[in-house]
Write a protein that holds these residues in place. Structure first.
Motif, short mmCIF file in Angstrom:
data_model
loop_
_atom_site.label_atom_id
_atom_site.label_comp_id
_atom_site.label_asym_id
_atom_site.label_seq_id
_atom_site.Cartn_x
_atom_site.Cartn_y
_atom_site.Cartn_z
N LYS A 1 0.77 -1.03 -0.03
CA LYS A 1 0.08 0.06 -0.18
C LYS A 1 0.77 1.09 0.03
O LYS A 1 0.58 2.31 0.46
CB LYS A 1 -1.12 0.04 1.14
N ILE A 2 2.07 1.09 -0.64
CA ILE A 2 2.84 2.43 -0.90
C ILE A 2 2.23 3.15 -1.98
O ILE A 2 2.15 4.20 -2.06
CB ILE A 2 4.38 2.26 -1.18
N LEU A 3 1.77 2.38 -3.08
CA LEU A 3 1.12 2.92 -4.13
C LEU A 3 -0.34 1.97 -4.31
O LEU A 3 -0.18 0.96 -4.20
CB LEU A 3 1.95 2.69 -5.42
N ASN A 4 -1.20 2.91 -5.03
CA ASN A 4 -2.53 2.36 -5.27
C ASN A 4 -2.34 1.76 -6.80
O ASN A 4 -1.27 2.22 -7.26
CB ASN A 4 -3.63 2.88 -5.23
N ARG A 5 -3.13 1.14 -7.54
CA ARG A 5 -3.12 0.67 -8.78
C ARG A 5 -2.87 1.76 -9.51
O ARG A 5 -1.97 1.64 -10.51
CB ARG A 5 -4.46 -0.12 -9.00
N ARG A 6 -3.53 2.75 -9.39
CA ARG A 6 -3.73 4.11 -10.47
C ARG A 6 -2.14 4.64 -10.24
O ARG A 6 -1.79 4.96 -11.49
CB ARG A 6 -4.68 5.19 -9.92
N GLN A 7 -1.76 4.78 -9.29
CA GLN A 7 -0.31 5.19 -8.99
C GLN A 7 0.55 4.50 -9.55
O GLN A 7 1.59 4.97 -10.22
CB GLN A 7 -0.01 5.42 -7.57
N LEU A 8 0.54 3.15 -9.46
CA LEU A 8 1.52 2.37 -10.21
C LEU A 8 1.62 2.59 -11.70
O LEU A 8 2.48 2.47 -12.30
CB LEU A 8 0.98 0.78 -9.93
N VAL A 9 0.27 2.74 -12.33
CA VAL A 9 0.31 3.01 -13.68
C VAL A 9 0.98 4.54 -13.95
O VAL A 9 1.87 4.53 -15.13
CB VAL A 9 -1.20 2.80 -14.15
N GLU A 10 0.65 5.17 -13.20
CA GLU A 10 1.61 6.45 -13.40
C GLU A 10 2.97 6.64 -13.24
O GLU A 10 3.69 7.16 -14.08
CB GLU A 10 0.67 7.40 -12.35
N ARG A 11 3.50 5.78 -12.21
CA ARG A 11 5.02 5.83 -12.23
C ARG A 11 5.69 4.80 -13.38
O ARG A 11 6.48 5.11 -13.61
CB ARG A 11 5.21 5.19 -10.91
N MET A 12 4.87 3.76 -13.75
CA MET A 12 5.20 3.00 -14.47
C MET A 12 4.97 3.05 -16.33
O MET A 12 5.51 2.62 -17.13
CB MET A 12 5.09 1.56 -14.37
N SER A 13 4.11 4.13 -16.48
CA SER A 13 3.58 4.40 -17.74
C SER A 13 3.36 5.76 -17.96
O SER A 13 4.15 6.34 -18.91
CB SER A 13 2.54 3.61 -18.10
N ALA A 14 2.29 6.26 -17.35
CA ALA A 14 1.91 7.65 -17.68
C ALA A 14 3.02 8.62 -17.30
O ALA A 14 3.28 9.73 -17.97
CB ALA A 14 0.58 7.97 -16.90
N GLY A 15 3.76 8.41 -16.03
CA GLY A 15 4.76 9.31 -15.61
C GLY A 15 5.95 9.45 -16.74
O GLY A 15 6.35 10.61 -17.32
#
Lengths: 308, 434
Positions: free
Chosen positions: B353-367
């Motif tokens: 729970k450091i990142l939620n699923r949306r944040q995971l996608v942000e850090r690994m794709s959208a970001g």
């Protein structure tokens, strides 16, 4: 009696030994010192020296010890370049092992090389100094010398002064002294004290006079003269001014004995008067070195017989 | 799993996570001609009569294709460690559909011809998208700037001397100015090499006990602080590669608060491990920047959580077993990471729970898409590139050889991880499927 408490193929360092394992070695060394005659503990076996760094004292001491135990001795000075690769050094080891070498006494300029080799050979490895990591037999002979003089190490205050950053002698001494109950202060300029050293349970000081107050022993480390080219010290005389051991400094700690792993830089880390003074145990250390190394070799020899 | 079909691909019934559309729901996605055509509920009913390939994505997450903006493919020059083809396969296996190839090959990518060479090689041999970073200085020697404009025309996506810092601050200023003029981010490997010289691991207890020289955290932070000052001076976008020290994260956080054009990435090894985890003298734990202290690891985690760190990037750095068998002080820096990156993020970040699923996608794709200015990647809006990663969050697996990468210098071998890429789709084509 002692054989039961030693269950190791190799001697890689003091960090991994328990207090009772260290005491087992020291107790065995007492016997070898009192009857420093020929023994046959290692007869029929062969010990090889692989040294990638120059050494006179440690190597001769090991050689005398191995011969007194009846071992055949094979000497190699291996050019450091051929020892660079862990794998090719392992090849060298395995070739010699195939010729019947049972013990390797190794010195290497890089930390950790023995740790990588030990699991990959059936021969016994004895660390004669690896990088800035460990020099266990030097620390064992320091412990032996102190214990003999002070009866016990428990509660002793020991100061290690000098280039702690690059010193394998300091690291092995810290592990051994702490395990046997001594209090340790390391002392030197900040540039030569490695990070987080206090987390090993030692005090760090940059003031030798303060550190020596109430000290029972001071272990003076050799200063490599090239440190001044690296700006790790300002000058040799400036270093001596702050950290050189002199009779005047020692006067503040009555009964404080003086150790030095050698070879001595007189006038750099220690004055001649302090090195040769009444509290100096420096030559006693050299004498004890043979007994301690005989103890190490014979304990490992007994292990090899049990595990043959 | 996929059935042979026409030009279309229908991904059915997965949990689609697309931050750009604030979407986190079960949907079907239809890809056509290599692009996202449509997202909707029960698209199969309408596409049933058309020739489309179908992919059942039930129980999985369907996300915009992952982008790893820090990858060393080693080609040209060191094909025994990795090639463009094998690096791309490793990426696909890890669910990564786009990589940014670093220019420190032999010779370095420091001119338009080299850029064209990599592009051509990648077009014919790589199963994932290979973007190219051009060197900032000729031969990566830190002396003369390369031809930023001509390399930009040839198609580079960023400029960097990665592997080395730009030590000279005047040169860094000019590099930033030209990068800004060309609309490119400048990626800096922040390291004061005088402070770190000759040291293989982080300065601290682990180095002290092992008798190894230590790299102080300040060797990174002094350069991060300098780069922030120069970003403010020039208005250019500086991207901090593989951020590792707590004080560096704090500096970037403050710079962002002040609105400066600074972004940062962190590696899976820096958020998963610290220097206390180094096993003996195993050189597979030697990388640059080194595994830092526990407080640094926590700061990287906090930086990922609050968005100070924009991207997860592997710094995938293959080295053959001979090189890594050297003593710790002599072995080269670097670890592979493409095949474990997503699983480490799932295990160490999402599960905890450091990142939620949306944040995971942000850090690994959208970001990373945003940092690199990729308009058609990092999201799944209609018209976006048909790059999709399908994640099975439930599967447990153990990291072990064989790897798709030619090298196996991973500190994670033997570790159990939860979740991995079930499929990778690049331009509408399935390039990896379990």
């Amino acid at each position: 009696m002692t054989a039961k408490t030693w269950d190791r193929k190799d001697l890689l360092g003091l960090q991994e030994l328990s207090a009772s394992e260290i005491e087992t070695i020291l107790d065995a060394a007492v016997i070898f010192k009192s009857s420093s005659k020929i023994s046959s503990a290692l007869s029929g076996s062969t010990a090889a020296f692989l040294f990638s760094e120059p050494s006179t004292r440690t190597r001769s001491s090991f050689e005398v010890a191995a011969r007194r135990l009846g071992a055949e001795v094979l000497g190699f000075s291996v050019a450091s370049s051929s020892l660079l690769k862990g794998e090719s050094l392992l090849d060298t080891l395995r070739n010699l092992e195939a010729m019947g070498v049972d013990y390797f006494i190794l010195r290497h300029e890089h930390s950790g090389v023995l740790e990588s080799l030990a699991p990959n050979t059936r021969a016994s490895l004895i660390n004669a100094g690896d990088g800035a990591h460990e020099h266990p037999t030097q620390a064992l002979l320091d412990l032996f010398t102190l214990r003999e003089k002070k009866k016990t190490l428990k509660g002793l205050k020991v100061v290690i002064v000098g280039d702690i950053l690059h010193s394998r002698v300091a690291r092995s001494n810290i592990h051994g002294l702490k395990k046997l109950g001594a209090r340790v202060t390391v002392c030197g300029p900040s540039a030569l004290i490695p990070g987080d050293i206090e987390k090993l349970g030692v005090a760090a000081s940059h003031d030798l006079d303060a550190a020596l107050k109430g000290a029972d022993a001071v272990n003076v480390l050799r200063l490599q003269l090239e440190r001044q080219n690296q700006n790790l010290i300002t000058s040799l005389s400036d270093y001596f001014e702050s950290y050189g051991l002199t009779p005047a400094r020692l006067a503040a700690a009555p009964g404080c004995v003086v150790l030095h792993p050698g070879p001595i830089n007189r006038g750099v880390e220690i004055s001649s008067q302090a090195a040769d003074g009444p509290n100096s145990l420096i030559l006693e250390q050299v004498k004890n070195g043979v007994a301690v190394r005989m103890a190490v070799l014979s304990l490992i020899g007994q292990w090899r017989k049990r595990n043959a | 799993m996929p059935k042979r079909g026409g030009t279309g691909l229908l991904i059915r019934g997965g949990l689609v996570i697309d931050p750009a559309q604030k979407l986190e729901a079960v949907r079907d996605i239809l890809l056509e001609d290599g692009k996202v055509k449509e997202i909707g509920v029960n698209l199969s009913a309408r596409t049933a009569l058309r020739a489309v390939q179908c992919l059942d994505a039930a129980q999985t997450w369907v996300v915009p294709g992952l982008i790893d903006m820090h990858v060393h493919l080693r080609e040209p020059g060191r094909q025994s460690d990795e090639t463009i083809a094998t690096g791309a396969l490793a990426a696909a296996r890890g669910g990564i559909t786009t990589v940014l190839a670093m220019p420190n090959t032999e010779p370095p990518v420091d001119n338009p011809s080299s850029v064209h060479f990599i592009k051509a090689k990648a077009a014919s041999e790589a199963v994932v998208n290979v973007l190219i970073a051009g060197a900032a200085t000729v031969g990566q020697k830190g002396e003369r700037l390369t031809e930023f404009s001509r390399m930009a025309s040839a198609g580079i996506s960023a400029v960097t001397d990665d592997g080395r810092p730009l030590l000279n601050s005047e040169l860094m200023r000019r590099a930033l100015e030209y990068a800004r003029d060309c609309g490119l981010p400048l990626i800096d490997h922040c390291e004061d090499e005088n402070l770190s010289a000759g040291a293989p691991v982080n300065e601290g207890l682990a180095a002290t006990v092992k008798g190894l020289r230590g790299i102080p955290w300040a060797s990174e932070t002094v350069m991060v602080l300098r780069d922030i000052a120069l970003a403010e001076l020039t208005g250019a976008h500086v991207h901090i590669a593989h951020i590792s020290a707590a004080q560096s994260v704090a500096a970037v956080r403050l710079a962002k608060k002040r609105g400066l054009p600074v972004t940062a990435e962190a590696t899976p090894h820096h958020f998963s491990l610290c220097d206390a985890d180094i096993k003996g003298y195993n050189a597979d734990f030697k990388m640059n920047p080194p595994l830092r202290g526990e407080n640094d690891q926590e700061a990287v985690l906090a930086g990922l959580a609050d968005g100070t760190i924009d991207a997860i990037a592997t710094d995938h750095a293959p080295h053959g077993p001979g090189e890594k068998a050297l003593a710790m002080a002599l072995a080269p820096f670097g670890v592979i990471g493409l095949e474990t990156s997503l699983a480490l993020a799932l295990t160490k970040l999402v599960e905890r729970k450091i990142l939620n699923r949306r944040q995971l996608v942000e850090r690994m794709s959208a970001g990373p898409a945003k940092i690199l200015g990729l308009k058609n990647k990092g999201h799944l809006k209609p018209g976006a590139d048909g790059d999709i990663t399908i994640i099975d969050p439930g599967v447990s697996w153990k990291v072990e050889a064989p790897f798709a990468s030619k090298s196996r210098n991973s500190p994670f071998i033997g570790m159990k991880l939860n979740g991995r890429a079930r499929a990778a789709i690049v331009g509408g084509r399935v390039v990896h499927a379990l």
